[in-house]
Design an enzyme around this catalytic site. Sequence first.
Site, short mmCIF file in Angstrom:
data_model
loop_
_atom_site.label_atom_id
_atom_site.label_comp_id
_atom_site.label_asym_id
_atom_site.label_seq_id
_atom_site.Cartn_x
_atom_site.Cartn_y
_atom_site.Cartn_z
N GLY A 174 -4.80 4.33 1.61
CA GLY A 174 -3.65 4.70 2.41
C GLY A 174 -4.03 4.68 3.88
N TYR A 207 0.85 -1.19 0.00
CA TYR A 207 0.00 0.00 0.00
C TYR A 207 0.88 1.23 0.00
CZ TYR A 207 0.85 1.00 4.98
OH TYR A 207 1.43 1.32 6.19
N CYS A 208 0.27 2.39 -0.36
CA CYS A 208 1.04 3.63 -0.35
C CYS A 208 0.16 4.74 0.24
CB CYS A 208 1.57 3.97 -1.73
SG CYS A 208 0.29 3.97 -3.02
N ARG A 209 0.10 5.90 -0.43
CA ARG A 209 -0.63 7.03 0.17
C ARG A 209 -2.12 6.92 -0.02
NH1 ARG A 209 3.86 10.54 -2.70
NH2 ARG A 209 5.41 10.60 -1.03
N GLY A 210 -2.52 6.16 -1.01
CA GLY A 210 -3.93 6.06 -1.31
C GLY A 210 -4.13 5.88 -2.80
#
Lengths: 215, 215
Positions: free
Chosen positions: A205, A176-179
Amino acid sequence: MTNRQIKDQLFAQVATLTKSIASPKRLELLELLAQSPKTVEQLAEEAEMSIALTSAHLKALKSAQCVRVKQEGKYRRYEIANEQIAQLWVILHRLAAEQLPELQQQLTDIAPQRTTDIDSVEELISLAELQQIQLIDVRPSAEFAHAHLPHALSLPIHELESKADSLAKDKPVVAYCRGPFCLYARDAVAWLNQQGFNASQWQDGVTESHYNDKP
Amino acid sequence: MTNRQIKDQLFAQVATLTKSIASPKRLELLELLAQSPKTVEQLAEEAEMSIALTSAHLKALKSAQCVRVKQEGKYRRYEIANEQIAQLWVILHRLAAEQLPELQQQLTDIAPQRTTDIDSVEELISLAELQQIQLIDVRPSAEFAHAHLPHALSLPIHELESKADSLAKDKPVVAYCRGPFCLYARDAVAWLNQQGFNASQWQDGVTESHYNDKP
DNA sequence: GAGTCATTCTAACATTAATTGGATTGTTTG
DNA sequence: CAAACAATCCAATTAATGTTAGAATGACTC
């Protein structure tokens, strides 16, 4: 003062707040700041704009009290003014995604190779805790340090290639990352699968995952 | 397409949605439409702007899918596209009220003569049901017809003077209107108290009252 | 089918916002 | 205190938006 003048003033105030975030670049800055505080230089780099322009947009955000700034040595570190602003960004991008067909199309076009079939954060976290999956956070490490999903492992996208050997190939990897507006996890999943890992993406995120308005 | 181009597109989409509501006049239109569907003429009248300008702003709102329109005889009736847009207006004006000192000041300046000391909608409705108070809805009757608080009585501000005799002077009157940005209840309370009633104001409207994000 | 009425469109102008490059401020470091 | 550097300010250009008045559209009415 007439009722009309009063109302004009009131609506104008809400409009100044709304206008301050009604720009693609400023929304991008907000998304970045929702992850962790950053200097002007860092923001300019991540959002790929000039320092001067970044500074100007930050000024606009500051005047509407959306961000705060504190001097740290020779840097100025900007941060989200409060949690509600971060939530507003989540509300806005979710609403836009539901509402605008063009955005839906674009999101479909960039859909990751594989999206995880896990459908709640709770389940995601629990699987990570039980070590059924390898949950990796591919954001820059400063953002991980500021806040991350429980039991996630920090593996910044820029270090992925050099550190991928710390991951097992026989256990699913979820990144996953920031969104949904950040492409790091998408890129990470694509690369990992190419290398023979079993990787999929969790689309939200940290902020999105902690703010589900489903009643 | 590069990651930068993709991101630019995505943020631009959210910005178009946000921009479409980032104007005092359009926010005012949204507040009106959150109450009930209305024709262009009605909106222009209530918001005190020209038909042409109203139409132009509605066009902007429609292009971002914030409102819908249906032809009804020779009128076009505009309505909020969905409940979430109405909630967004509530979120925005509440956030602005918390965030912007200038708006706080303005809201203080126009504070009603008397605000009710009841502090939850549930209590308000329950007192109305038990007939401990006379809960009056001073919005135009079409808005009352579209949705209103349970046990409220419709007493549009423009008919208040002629119909006030239906109210008892020995039982507290609580008035509400569209919300904190509408001055009808404020004006009603001022007039009623002048006439010897025991009147106070409930500051939220129907949408606000049904959408309390306190966890 | 001519006339009426609600709404939208068009063209024009005024205002405000975005963007850039270069000058400036203010802080840190030697 | 001077050099180095982060960030902001300033001035100027371009682009986008708000607003108005009047013409055009499109539905209903007699």
